[in-house]
Design a protein around this motif. Structure first.
Motif, PDB file in Angstrom:
ATOM      1  N   ILE A 101       0.802  -1.222   0.000  1.00 26.54           N
ATOM      2  CA  ILE A 101       0.000   0.000   0.000  1.00 26.54           C
ATOM      3  C   ILE A 101       0.840   1.280   0.000  1.00 26.54           C
ATOM      4  O   ILE A 101       0.295   2.360  -0.162  1.00 26.54           O
ATOM      5  N   PHE A 102       2.150   1.158   0.178  1.00 23.02           N
ATOM      6  CA  PHE A 102       3.038   2.305  -0.014  1.00 23.02           C
ATOM      7  C   PHE A 102       3.255   2.503  -1.514  1.00 23.02           C
ATOM      8  O   PHE A 102       2.968   1.624  -2.331  1.00 23.02           O
ATOM      9  N   GLY A 103       3.757   3.674  -1.892  1.00 28.16           N
ATOM     10  CA  GLY A 103       4.035   3.942  -3.293  1.00 28.16           C
ATOM     11  C   GLY A 103       5.147   3.053  -3.826  1.00 28.16           C
ATOM     12  O   GLY A 103       5.990   2.555  -3.068  1.00 28.16           O
ATOM     13  N   PRO A 104       5.194   2.849  -5.146  1.00 30.52           N
ATOM     14  CA  PRO A 104       6.185   1.939  -5.729  1.00 30.52           C
ATOM     15  C   PRO A 104       7.625   2.381  -5.504  1.00 30.52           C
ATOM     16  O   PRO A 104       8.527   1.539  -5.463  1.00 30.52           O
ATOM     17  N   HIS A 105       7.855   3.677  -5.347  1.00 31.21           N
ATOM     18  CA  HIS A 105       9.221   4.187  -5.150  1.00 31.21           C
ATOM     19  C   HIS A 105       9.447   4.723  -3.736  1.00 31.21           C
ATOM     20  O   HIS A 105      10.494   5.301  -3.450  1.00 31.21           O
ATOM     21  N   THR A 106       8.480   4.523  -2.855  1.00 32.64           N
ATOM     22  CA  THR A 106       8.602   5.020  -1.475  1.00 32.64           C
ATOM     23  C   THR A 106       8.209   3.933  -0.475  1.00 32.64           C
ATOM     24  O   THR A 106       7.367   4.153   0.398  1.00 32.64           O
ATOM     25  N   PRO A 107       8.804   2.738  -0.583  1.00 30.53           N
ATOM     26  CA  PRO A 107       8.417   1.654   0.330  1.00 30.53           C
ATOM     27  C   PRO A 107       8.861   1.951   1.755  1.00 30.53           C
ATOM     28  O   PRO A 107       9.768   2.751   1.983  1.00 30.53           O
ATOM     29  N   PRO A 108       8.213   1.309   2.735  1.00 29.40           N
ATOM     30  CA  PRO A 108       8.662   1.490   4.116  1.00 29.40           C
ATOM     31  C   PRO A 108      10.063   0.929   4.301  1.00 29.40           C
ATOM     32  O   PRO A 108      10.403  -0.125   3.753  1.00 29.40           O
ATOM     33  N   SER A 109      10.872   1.628   5.080  1.00 30.14           N
ATOM     34  CA  SER A 109      12.230   1.162   5.349  1.00 30.14           C
ATOM     35  C   SER A 109      12.193   0.050   6.387  1.00 30.14           C
ATOM     36  O   SER A 109      11.208  -0.105   7.125  1.00 30.14           O
ATOM     37  N   PRO A 110      13.250  -0.754   6.486  1.00 26.02           N
ATOM     38  CA  PRO A 110      13.300  -1.769   7.550  1.00 26.02           C
ATOM     39  C   PRO A 110      13.115  -1.163   8.937  1.00 26.02           C
ATOM     40  O   PRO A 110      12.457  -1.769   9.792  1.00 26.02           O
ATOM     41  N   ALA A 111      13.673   0.019   9.177  1.00 22.64           N
ATOM     42  CA  ALA A 111      13.521   0.656  10.493  1.00 22.64           C
ATOM     43  C   ALA A 111      12.067   1.045  10.746  1.00 22.64           C
ATOM     44  O   ALA A 111      11.564   0.889  11.873  1.00 22.64           O
ATOM     45  N   GLU A 112      11.383   1.538   9.724  1.00 20.62           N
ATOM     46  CA  GLU A 112       9.965   1.877   9.882  1.00 20.62           C
ATOM     47  C   GLU A 112       9.141   0.624  10.151  1.00 20.62           C
ATOM     48  O   GLU A 112       8.269   0.626  11.038  1.00 20.62           O
ATOM     49  N   LEU A 113       9.409  -0.439   9.424  1.00 16.16           N
ATOM     50  CA  LEU A 113       8.667  -1.683   9.632  1.00 16.16           C
ATOM     51  C   LEU A 113       8.888  -2.235  11.037  1.00 16.16           C
ATOM     52  O   LEU A 113       7.953  -2.719  11.677  1.00 16.16           O
ATOM     53  N   GLU A 114      10.119  -2.138  11.516  1.00 17.62           N
ATOM     54  CA  GLU A 114      10.416  -2.590  12.878  1.00 17.62           C
ATOM     55  C   GLU A 114       9.647  -1.759  13.903  1.00 17.62           C
ATOM     56  O   GLU A 114       9.081  -2.291  14.873  1.00 17.62           O
ATOM     57  N   ALA A 115       9.602  -0.440  13.683  1.00 21.77           N
ATOM     58  CA  ALA A 115       8.864   0.431  14.599  1.00 21.77           C
ATOM     59  C   ALA A 115       7.370   0.133  14.556  1.00 21.77           C
ATOM     60  O   ALA A 115       6.707   0.070  15.599  1.00 21.77           O
ATOM     61  N   PHE A 116       6.828  -0.056  13.362  1.00 23.21           N
ATOM     62  CA  PHE A 116       5.403  -0.384  13.242  1.00 23.21           C
ATOM     63  C   PHE A 116       5.088  -1.668  14.011  1.00 23.21           C
ATOM     64  O   PHE A 116       4.081  -1.754  14.723  1.00 23.21           O
ATOM     65  N   TRP A 117       5.943  -2.664  13.851  1.00 19.13           N
ATOM     66  CA  TRP A 117       5.696  -3.935  14.532  1.00 19.13           C
ATOM     67  C   TRP A 117       5.765  -3.764  16.050  1.00 19.13           C
ATOM     68  O   TRP A 117       4.934  -4.321  16.784  1.00 19.13           O
ATOM     69  N   THR A 118       6.721  -2.987  16.523  1.00 21.89           N
ATOM     70  CA  THR A 118       6.830  -2.727  17.960  1.00 21.89           C
ATOM     71  C   THR A 118       5.533  -2.119  18.491  1.00 21.89           C
ATOM     72  O   THR A 118       5.028  -2.514  19.548  1.00 21.89           O
ATOM     73  N   LEU A 119       4.978  -1.164  17.751  1.00 22.40           N
ATOM     74  CA  LEU A 119       3.751  -0.489  18.178  1.00 22.40           C
ATOM     75  C   LEU A 119       2.556  -1.440  18.175  1.00 22.40           C
ATOM     76  O   LEU A 119       1.725  -1.425  19.085  1.00 22.40           O
ATOM     77  N   ILE A 120       2.473  -2.278  17.158  1.00 24.08           N
ATOM     78  CA  ILE A 120       1.348  -3.219  17.071  1.00 24.08           C
ATOM     79  C   ILE A 120       1.458  -4.293  18.143  1.00 24.08           C
ATOM     80  O   ILE A 120       0.462  -4.653  18.796  1.00 24.08           O
ATOM     81  N   ALA A 121       2.664  -4.817  18.344  1.00 19.59           N
ATOM     82  CA  ALA A 121       2.852  -5.941  19.270  1.00 19.59           C
ATOM     83  C   ALA A 121       2.802  -5.517  20.734  1.00 19.59           C
ATOM     84  O   ALA A 121       2.563  -6.354  21.614  1.00 19.59           O
ATOM     85  N   HIS A 122       3.008  -4.228  21.027  1.00 18.01           N
ATOM     86  CA  HIS A 122       2.997  -3.763  22.414  1.00 18.01           C
ATOM     87  C   HIS A 122       1.671  -4.126  23.085  1.00 18.01           C
ATOM     88  O   HIS A 122       0.604  -4.004  22.497  1.00 18.01           O
ATOM     89  N   ASN A 123       1.740  -4.572  24.328  1.00 17.90           N
ATOM     90  CA  ASN A 123       0.535  -4.989  25.077  1.00 17.90           C
ATOM     91  C   ASN A 123      -0.270  -6.064  24.351  1.00 17.90           C
ATOM     92  O   ASN A 123      -1.508  -6.070  24.405  1.00 17.90           O
ATOM     93  N   ASP A 124       0.425  -6.976  23.657  1.00 14.19           N
ATOM     94  CA  ASP A 124      -0.252  -8.067  22.932  1.00 14.19           C
ATOM     95  C   ASP A 124      -1.308  -7.543  21.962  1.00 14.19           C
ATOM     96  O   ASP A 124      -2.414  -8.074  21.847  1.00 14.19           O
ATOM     97  N   GLY A 125      -0.936  -6.487  21.230  1.00 11.74           N
ATOM     98  CA  GLY A 125      -1.898  -5.852  20.346  1.00 11.74           C
ATOM     99  C   GLY A 125      -2.438  -6.720  19.232  1.00 11.74           C
ATOM    100  O   GLY A 125      -3.542  -6.476  18.738  1.00 11.74           O
ATOM    101  N   THR A 126      -1.672  -7.746  18.822  1.00 17.10           N
ATOM    102  CA  THR A 126      -2.177  -8.609  17.753  1.00 17.10           C
ATOM    103  C   THR A 126      -3.452  -9.344  18.178  1.00 17.10           C
ATOM    104  O   THR A 126      -4.236  -9.763  17.331  1.00 17.10           O
ATOM    105  N   ARG A 127      -3.677  -9.471  19.478  1.00 16.62           N
ATOM    106  CA  ARG A 127      -4.851 -10.184  19.964  1.00 16.62           C
ATOM    107  C   ARG A 127      -6.132  -9.342  19.952  1.00 16.62           C
ATOM    108  O   ARG A 127      -7.214  -9.856  20.250  1.00 16.62           O
ATOM    109  N   VAL A 128      -6.001  -8.060  19.618  1.00 14.67           N
ATOM    110  CA  VAL A 128      -7.216  -7.232  19.512  1.00 14.67           C
ATOM    111  C   VAL A 128      -7.408  -6.695  18.099  1.00 14.67           C
ATOM    112  O   VAL A 128      -8.378  -5.976  17.842  1.00 14.67           O
ATOM    113  N   MET A 129      -6.532  -7.045  17.169  1.00 14.79           N
ATOM    114  CA  MET A 129      -6.642  -6.498  15.823  1.00 14.79           C
ATOM    115  C   MET A 129      -7.991  -6.812  15.186  1.00 14.79           C
ATOM    116  O   MET A 129      -8.588  -5.964  14.514  1.00 14.79           O
ATOM    117  N   HIS A 130      -8.471  -8.034  15.404  1.00 15.81           N
ATOM    118  CA  HIS A 130      -9.750  -8.413  14.787  1.00 15.81           C
ATOM    119  C   HIS A 130     -10.898  -7.593  15.350  1.00 15.81           C
ATOM    120  O   HIS A 130     -11.873  -7.308  14.649  1.00 15.81           O
TER     121      HIS A 130
END
Length: 302
Positions: free
Chosen positions: A178-207
């Motif tokens: 969903i990012f632009g073809p020439h502006t993909p998320p960097s590895p550091a951004e992806l790591e930060a996104f995952w940290t935010l989602i996973a904090h407090n077991d966030g994957t268990r409330v995504m649904h």
């Protein structure tokens, strides 16, 4: 890629404050002085999405943002019936906590667009006070929203299982689409996104958070009417290459709103505040400058 320095996630987390809302901890941030500017983030990430724009905006305005309930560093209660209307309540509680007693400007993205639409409807009803609203890519109209397969599956009966199985690799795969073809998320951004989602077991409330999609359909007429009739200055700044809410959403916006104010960013995807932060900043500040000029003109005429 951004041209702006940004804020490291650990530093961002350390700068936050806590609001206790109905027994749940809401993490929030504020900086700067002047007219209040409320930043409302999207799904599935958090307010760190604004980190590239935070300091440039704080040089001009009093910027305010929180991680909504179920997101980022805020509480993520399991079994909770998450609601866009409740998230609007959270935003209003935060403004009350900070003693904001004047009309607030709003800059929103994705899921946050729907929360902003609810605030617009409350403005129209007289229970909120907005000075302006700018939308980045988001599902302003259910009929133009094209969710990813993962989003559809999370909303279905397999949602709880898929949430528990959600992984950094799955996140990277879905966000890169969903990012632009020439502006993909960097590895550091992806790591930060995952940290935010996973904090407090966030994957268990995504649904449970995915309930926003049917909720958008439920409130569509009220929210579209508010955009059309609330009398609040609006602008859309949209990454045109976004497969979810890109140029096709803007076409619908232009059909439904009189004198639509739209900016399309060619080649940019769903996260323009990260993919093209300087351009978003330029177009946002131009919008605010035009508002200030219109206000001065009105004052002179009066």
């Amino acid at each position: 890629m951004s041209g702006l320095p940004g804020i490291a996630l650990a530093d961002w987390q350390a700068q936050g404050h806590d609001l206790l809302w109905h027994g749940q901890r809401i993490r929030y941030w504020t900086a700067g002085e002047g007219e209040p500017l409320l930043l409302i983030h999207g799904f599935p990430t958090a307010s760190w999405d604004w980190h590239l724009l935070w300091q440039p905006l704080a040089q001009r305005y009093r910027v305010i943002a929180c991680d909504m309930l179920g997101f980022g560093y805020s509480a993520k209660p399991r079994g909770h019936a998450y609601s866009l209307l409740e998230q609007a309540d959270v935003q209003q509680a935060l403004l009350a906590q900070l003693a904001v007693d004047q009309p607030v400007h709003v800059l929103a993205h994705d899921y946050g667009d729907s929360v902003a639409q609810e605030l617009l409807a409350r403005h129209q009803q007289g229970t909120a006070r907005l000075a302006s609203c700018v939308f980045l890519n988001g599902g302003l109209f259910p009929e133009t929203h094209r969710p990813l397969l993962m989003q559809k599956l999370l909303l279905g009966p397999l949602g709880p299982l898929l949430g528990r199985l959600f992984s950094p690799a799955a996140l990277a795969q879905n966000l890169t689409r969903i990012f632009g073809p020439h502006t993909p998320p960097s590895p550091a951004e992806l790591e930060a996104f995952w940290t935010l989602i996973a904090h407090n077991d966030g994957t268990r409330v995504m649904h449970r958070l995915m309930g926003y999609m049917p909720e958008r359909r439920l409130h569509r007429q009220r929210w579209v009417t508010a955009m059309q009739q609330a009398g609040v200055p609006l602008r859309v700044i949209d990454g045109a290459a976004d497969p979810i809410s890109g140029a096709h959403m803007v076409r619908r916006y232009r059909e439904l709103l009189a004198e639509p104010d739209c900016v399309l960013l060619d080649g940019i995807g769903h996260y323009p505040q990260l993919e093209a932060a300087p351009r978003v900043l330029e177009h946002y500040l131009a919008f605010r400058q035009a508002l200030a000029g219109a206000g001065q003109a009105t004052t002179q005429e009066d």
